[in-house]
Design a protein around this motif. Structure first.
Motif, short mmCIF file in Angstrom:
data_model
loop_
_atom_site.label_atom_id
_atom_site.label_comp_id
_atom_site.label_asym_id
_atom_site.label_seq_id
_atom_site.Cartn_x
_atom_site.Cartn_y
_atom_site.Cartn_z
N TYR A 41 0.69 -1.04 -0.05
CA TYR A 41 0.12 -0.17 -0.24
C TYR A 41 0.79 1.45 -0.04
N VAL A 42 2.32 1.37 0.30
CA VAL A 42 3.01 2.19 -0.34
C VAL A 42 3.20 2.74 0.56
N HIS A 43 3.01 2.69 2.45
CA HIS A 43 3.25 3.08 3.58
C HIS A 43 4.22 1.79 4.76
N VAL A 44 4.37 2.77 5.28
CA VAL A 44 5.40 2.06 6.51
C VAL A 44 4.55 0.29 6.88
N ASN A 45 5.02 -0.66 6.43
CA ASN A 45 4.89 -1.78 7.29
C ASN A 45 4.49 -1.98 8.62
N ASN A 46 4.11 -2.50 9.47
CA ASN A 46 4.19 -2.86 10.25
C ASN A 46 4.70 -3.08 11.52
N GLY A 47 5.59 -4.24 10.26
CA GLY A 47 6.55 -4.81 10.89
C GLY A 47 7.83 -4.33 11.01
N SER A 48 7.50 -3.18 9.56
CA SER A 48 8.84 -1.97 9.55
C SER A 48 9.20 -1.36 10.83
N TYR A 49 8.00 -0.85 11.42
CA TYR A 49 8.36 -0.17 12.64
C TYR A 49 9.03 -0.97 14.18
N LEU A 50 8.49 -2.17 14.10
CA LEU A 50 8.79 -3.20 15.09
C LEU A 50 10.87 -2.84 14.96
N GLN A 51 10.89 -3.12 13.43
CA GLN A 51 12.39 -3.14 13.66
C GLN A 51 13.02 -2.00 13.90
N MET A 52 12.83 -0.62 13.57
CA MET A 52 13.01 0.76 13.10
C MET A 52 13.10 1.02 14.86
N MET A 53 12.13 0.38 15.70
CA MET A 53 12.10 0.70 17.22
C MET A 53 13.15 0.00 17.91
N ASP A 54 13.83 -1.45 17.22
CA ASP A 54 14.86 -2.78 17.74
C ASP A 54 16.12 -1.16 17.58
N VAL A 55 16.11 -0.48 17.08
CA VAL A 55 17.47 0.29 16.18
C VAL A 55 17.23 1.52 17.40
N ALA A 56 16.06 2.13 17.79
CA ALA A 56 16.40 3.31 18.68
C ALA A 56 16.50 2.66 20.00
N ARG A 57 15.78 1.44 20.57
CA ARG A 57 16.33 0.63 21.68
C ARG A 57 17.93 0.24 21.60
N SER A 58 18.96 0.05 20.51
CA SER A 58 19.84 -0.13 20.40
C SER A 58 20.71 1.29 20.73
#
Length: 181
Positions: A41-58
């Protein structure tokens, strides 16, 4: 795949610690939406949010100078539970700021809030209940992690916001009196 490489970099080659950063201080991570983050649908996939959150927690751990401390103990973080609330879609190449902060902890887990904004506008919020494990897979008491990462003296957990505490009970990660960490 892009976010997995980003996470590997954030964890294996962490950014420099922020002098004076406390465990309860917010950490900021700025990312840009990549083509690999998008769904059909050309917007951020819900799973990508979780991966971005992993980076931010690191990055939060890096800001505290925590990677070398955790490695010395043989401890590593894992997610016990998470939930997301989405308000606005993120689009290709948009700059996204993730503000990560520790909300508190109990005898089982550490509670973290991660807020996504773009151009200063709220886009999404995630809560994570995280725990730390030892090399043998045993659970590490959150108080021990807090003492390690919190630095000087014993840090008391602030009271969790009511909605976070209710969520923690509903997904069964909150401390129960019969628990042994």
């Amino acid at each position: 795949m892009t976010r997995m490489l980003h996470l590997a970099k954030a964890s294996l080659l962490p950014r420099r610690p922020v002098v004076g950063r406390g465990l309860l201080d917010a950490s900021t991570t700025v990312l840009r939406v990549h083509p690999g983050d998008l769904d059909m649908y050309v917007h951020v996939n819900n799973g990508s949010y979780l991966q971005m959150m992993d980076v931010a927690r690191s990055n939060l751990i890096a800001d505290l100078g925590g990677f070398s401390l955790l490695r010395a103990e043989g401890w590593y973080p894992v997610v016990a539970a998470s939930t997301m609330t989405y308000k606005r879609s993120l689009q290709l190449f948009e700059k996204v700021t993730i503000t990560t902060r520790v909300l508190g902890w109990d005898a089982r887990v550490v509670y973290i809030e991660q807020v996504f904004t773009r151009a200063g506008t709220f886009a999404a919020r995630g809560w994570v209940a995280g725990r730390f494990l030892g090399k043998d897979g045993s659970r590490v008491a959150p108080a021990d992690v807090v003492a390690l990462l919190g630095g000087q003296g014993e840090v008391q957990s602030p009271a969790l916001p009511d909605d976070v505490a209710a969520w923690a009970r509903s997904v069964d990660v909150a401390h129960r009196e019969a628990d042994q960490a």
